[in-house]
Design a protein around this motif. Structure first.
Motif, PDB file in Angstrom:
ATOM      1  N   HIS A  84       0.866  -1.183   0.000  1.00 39.36           N
ATOM      2  CA  HIS A  84       0.000   0.000   0.000  1.00 39.36           C
ATOM      3  C   HIS A  84       0.902   1.231   0.000  1.00 39.36           C
ATOM      4  N   HIS A  85       1.338   1.636  -1.207  1.00 39.28           N
ATOM      5  CA  HIS A  85       2.322   2.715  -1.349  1.00 39.28           C
ATOM      6  C   HIS A  85       1.619   4.062  -1.421  1.00 39.28           C
ATOM      7  N   ARG A  86       1.165   4.543  -0.280  1.00 40.66           N
ATOM      8  CA  ARG A  86       0.490   5.832  -0.201  1.00 40.66           C
ATOM      9  C   ARG A  86       0.843   6.504   1.124  1.00 40.66           C
ATOM     10  N   GLY A  87       0.767   7.830   1.132  1.00 38.92           N
ATOM     11  CA  GLY A  87       0.982   8.568   2.362  1.00 38.92           C
ATOM     12  C   GLY A  87       2.434   8.937   2.609  1.00 38.92           C
ATOM     13  N   GLU A 125      -7.229   8.646  -7.385  1.00 41.80           N
ATOM     14  CA  GLU A 125      -8.091   8.906  -6.238  1.00 41.80           C
ATOM     15  C   GLU A 125      -9.181   7.851  -6.067  1.00 41.80           C
ATOM     16  N   ASP A 126      -9.601   7.191  -7.146  1.00 37.08           N
ATOM     17  CA  ASP A 126     -10.687   6.205  -7.068  1.00 37.08           C
ATOM     18  C   ASP A 126     -10.179   4.773  -6.968  1.00 37.08           C
ATOM     19  N   ASN A 127      -8.912   4.588  -6.633  1.00 36.78           N
ATOM     20  CA  ASN A 127      -8.343   3.240  -6.510  1.00 36.78           C
ATOM     21  C   ASN A 127      -8.748   2.640  -5.158  1.00 36.78           C
ATOM     22  N   ALA A 128      -9.801   1.814  -5.183  1.00 37.91           N
ATOM     23  CA  ALA A 128     -10.307   1.235  -3.936  1.00 37.91           C
ATOM     24  C   ALA A 128      -9.319   0.254  -3.326  1.00 37.91           C
ATOM     25  N   GLY A 129      -8.508  -0.383  -4.158  1.00 40.45           N
ATOM     26  CA  GLY A 129      -7.548  -1.353  -3.653  1.00 40.45           C
ATOM     27  C   GLY A 129      -6.344  -0.727  -2.990  1.00 40.45           C
ATOM     28  N   MET A 130      -6.050   0.537  -3.329  1.00 35.82           N
ATOM     29  CA  MET A 130      -4.928   1.247  -2.733  1.00 35.82           C
ATOM     30  C   MET A 130      -5.322   2.717  -2.568  1.00 35.82           C
ATOM     31  N   PRO A 131      -6.217   3.006  -1.600  1.00 35.02           N
ATOM     32  CA  PRO A 131      -6.718   4.371  -1.458  1.00 35.02           C
ATOM     33  C   PRO A 131      -5.630   5.346  -1.031  1.00 35.02           C
ATOM     34  N   ASN A 132      -5.777   6.585  -1.468  1.00 35.02           N
ATOM     35  CA  ASN A 132      -4.845   7.627  -1.054  1.00 35.02           C
ATOM     36  C   ASN A 132      -4.995   7.930   0.423  1.00 35.02           C
ATOM     37  N   ILE A 133      -3.926   8.442   1.002  1.00 39.05           N
ATOM     38  CA  ILE A 133      -3.911   8.807   2.421  1.00 39.05           C
ATOM     39  C   ILE A 133      -3.486  10.262   2.506  1.00 39.05           C
ATOM     40  N   TRP A 134      -4.452  11.136   2.741  1.00 37.72           N
ATOM     41  CA  TRP A 134      -4.202  12.572   2.750  1.00 37.72           C
ATOM     42  C   TRP A 134      -4.144  13.106   4.174  1.00 37.72           C
ATOM     43  N   HIS A 180      -2.030   1.083 -20.321  1.00 35.43           N
ATOM     44  CA  HIS A 180      -1.707   2.085 -19.313  1.00 35.43           C
ATOM     45  C   HIS A 180      -2.827   3.122 -19.209  1.00 35.43           C
ATOM     46  N   HIS A 181      -3.694   2.943 -18.217  1.00 30.05           N
ATOM     47  CA  HIS A 181      -4.814   3.853 -18.010  1.00 30.05           C
ATOM     48  C   HIS A 181      -4.563   4.825 -16.864  1.00 30.05           C
ATOM     49  N   GLY A 182      -3.409   4.731 -16.232  1.00 29.49           N
ATOM     50  CA  GLY A 182      -3.090   5.629 -15.132  1.00 29.49           C
ATOM     51  C   GLY A 182      -3.651   5.221 -13.794  1.00 29.49           C
ATOM     52  N   HIS A 183      -4.248   4.039 -13.710  1.00 23.17           N
ATOM     53  CA  HIS A 183      -4.892   3.617 -12.468  1.00 23.17           C
ATOM     54  C   HIS A 183      -3.917   3.097 -11.429  1.00 23.17           C
ATOM     55  N   HIS A 184      -2.721   2.732 -11.840  1.00 24.43           N
ATOM     56  CA  HIS A 184      -1.772   2.125 -10.896  1.00 24.43           C
ATOM     57  C   HIS A 184      -0.421   2.838 -10.916  1.00 24.43           C
ATOM     58  N   ASN A 185      -0.441   4.102 -11.314  1.00 26.05           N
ATOM     59  CA  ASN A 185       0.772   4.906 -11.260  1.00 26.05           C
ATOM     60  C   ASN A 185       0.965   5.460  -9.852  1.00 26.05           C
ATOM     61  N   GLN A 186       2.109   6.075  -9.640  1.00 24.59           N
ATOM     62  CA  GLN A 186       2.440   6.568  -8.304  1.00 24.59           C
ATOM     63  C   GLN A 186       3.199   7.888  -8.435  1.00 24.59           C
ATOM     64  N   LEU A 187       2.635   8.944  -7.876  1.00 20.47           N
ATOM     65  CA  LEU A 187       3.317  10.232  -7.797  1.00 20.47           C
ATOM     66  C   LEU A 187       4.010  10.317  -6.451  1.00 20.47           C
ATOM     67  N   ARG A 188       5.304  10.563  -6.481  1.00 25.02           N
ATOM     68  CA  ARG A 188       6.074  10.617  -5.236  1.00 25.02           C
ATOM     69  C   ARG A 188       6.759  11.979  -5.115  1.00 25.02           C
ATOM     70  N   LEU A 189       6.552  12.626  -4.001  1.00 26.05           N
ATOM     71  CA  LEU A 189       7.289  13.832  -3.650  1.00 26.05           C
ATOM     72  C   LEU A 189       8.424  13.415  -2.735  1.00 26.05           C
ATOM     73  N   LEU A 190       9.636  13.841  -3.057  1.00 27.12           N
ATOM     74  CA  LEU A 190      10.809  13.415  -2.301  1.00 27.12           C
ATOM     75  C   LEU A 190      11.578  14.606  -1.758  1.00 27.12           C
ATOM     76  N   HIS A 191      11.989  14.473  -0.501  1.00 20.98           N
ATOM     77  CA  HIS A 191      12.846  15.475   0.131  1.00 20.98           C
ATOM     78  C   HIS A 191      14.028  14.754   0.763  1.00 20.98           C
ATOM     79  N   TYR A 192      15.222  15.169   0.354  1.00 16.08           N
ATOM     80  CA  TYR A 192      16.448  14.653   0.950  1.00 16.08           C
ATOM     81  C   TYR A 192      16.983  15.730   1.887  1.00 16.08           C
ATOM     82  N   PRO A 193      16.873  15.545   3.195  1.00 23.73           N
ATOM     83  CA  PRO A 193      17.348  16.578   4.121  1.00 23.73           C
ATOM     84  C   PRO A 193      18.855  16.788   4.007  1.00 23.73           C
ATOM     85  N   SER A 194      19.302  17.932   4.477  1.00 21.76           N
ATOM     86  CA  SER A 194      20.729  18.215   4.543  1.00 21.76           C
ATOM     87  C   SER A 194      21.400  17.189   5.456  1.00 21.76           C
TER      88      SER A 194
END
Length: 335
Positions: A84-87, A125-134, A180-194
């Protein structure tokens, strides 16, 4: 083809994607992209179609999110299950795994040091198998909407890159798009601290250890801090810098695409370290931000080697495989 090639960054082609998008030189662009994927598994795309203002806005949202207190970010916690790759994931929570074959047995080799990075991940947002965690309503208003809009903007560019790959292979341009319908893609925001430059150099800590991606393709936007390195496919263990190129989108093929293409396209090992020319302050490497967009086919798809990647003299190396079985296993191995 030379007119669409804008340069070379340590062996990775820099390609103008505009002649593909406007139709003026689709085959030339497709050939240039495919050539870079065959040689090194990566390509830089200029004029890629993702609006610059939207990119800047997403980086601004990323910095605002990661600037929140830890107790706030942890109100959108990544579940313990790696499937469950969310949050939100705090520094050290994820440790990348490299996927290898040893005596024809599939194995996962875990990195030695935890990655000193933090991330936030979301998907359809409508992925019931892997819902987003906001974050709860009222905390960082507008963040959810910005992420969701950017997710689908990236998907449109994903489809264009997939069309370029199939045109380069000489098969119908929508052959990969239909998976590829975009239903199982993953947007990741990454921060590498100093972090300490000495500890990074001595590999006591890592930003991201050496690994390959496991989906179809990855789109990567990075700031100008640098540090991305790509392994030389012809010299295992030797890494070359993949420096930031102004205005460029970095695209690389994943393990699933390499298998799908009968090893015609390379899925290349890469990592993030301190850039050799990093300007340290009191021995510390500055923060780094990046935004990868991981692209995967529909999990229900069962795929076999692409037409155009095999002949009677070079038969398919791999039997048909379920995308869901392959990708969910790879997700689970990271936690």
């Amino acid at each position: 083809m030379t007119s669409v090639l804008l340069g070379d960054a340590h062996g990775i082609s820099v390609v103008d994607f505009k002649p593909f998008l406007d139709g003026s030189a689709k085959q030339d662009v497709a050939n240039a992209i495919l050539d870079s994927f065959k040689r090194v598994g990566f390509v830089y795309l200029i004029n890629h179609g993702i609006p610059e203002e939207q990119i800047k806005g997403m980086f601004d949202w990323s910095k605002r999110f990661f600037a929140q207190p830890m107790e706030v970010k942890q109100q959108a916690p990544h579940p313990p299950s790696g499937t469950h790759h969310r949050g939100y994931s705090a520094p050290g929570q994820e440790k990348v795994v490299q996927h290898v074959y040893d005596d024809n047995e599939l194995k996962d080799v875990r990195a030695k040091a935890p990655d000193v990075k933090e991330s936030f991940e979301c998907g359809w947002e409508d992925n019931a198998g892997m819902p987003n965690i906001w974050l709860p309503d009222g905390i960082l208003p507008g963040f959810k909407e910005a992420c969701t809009e950017f997710y689908w903007t990236c998907h449109e560019t994903e489809l264009q890159v997939l069309r370029a790959i199939t045109i380069g292979l000489g098969i119908g341009e929508d052959y990969l798009v239909k998976y590829h319908h975009g239903h199982h893609n993953q947007l990741r925001l990454l921060h590498y601290p100093s972090v300490s430059a000495a500890q990074l150099k001595d590999e006591k800590i890592a930003r991201i250890g050496a690994h390959s991606d496991f989906g179809s393709i990855t789109l990567l936007l990075q700031d100008d801090a640098g540090g991305l390195e790509v392994e030389d496919p012809n010299n295992p263990g030797e890494f070359k810098s993949a420096p930031p190129v102004a205005g460029a989108l970095v695209v690389n093929a994943g393990d699933f695409m390499m298998r799908w293409s009968n090893d015609v396209l390379r899925s290349t090992v890469h990592r993030v370290r301190a850039p050799s020319n990093a300007k340290t302050v009191d021995g510390m490497v500055p923060d780094r931000y990046s935004i990868p967009y991981f692209c995967s086919p529909e999990l229900t798809a069962v795929v076999e080697c692409l037409p155009g990647t095999y002949t009677a003299d070079k038969p398919p190396k791999y039997p048909p495989i379920s995308a869901g079985e392959y990708i969910l296993r790879r997700l689970a191995s990271n936690y």
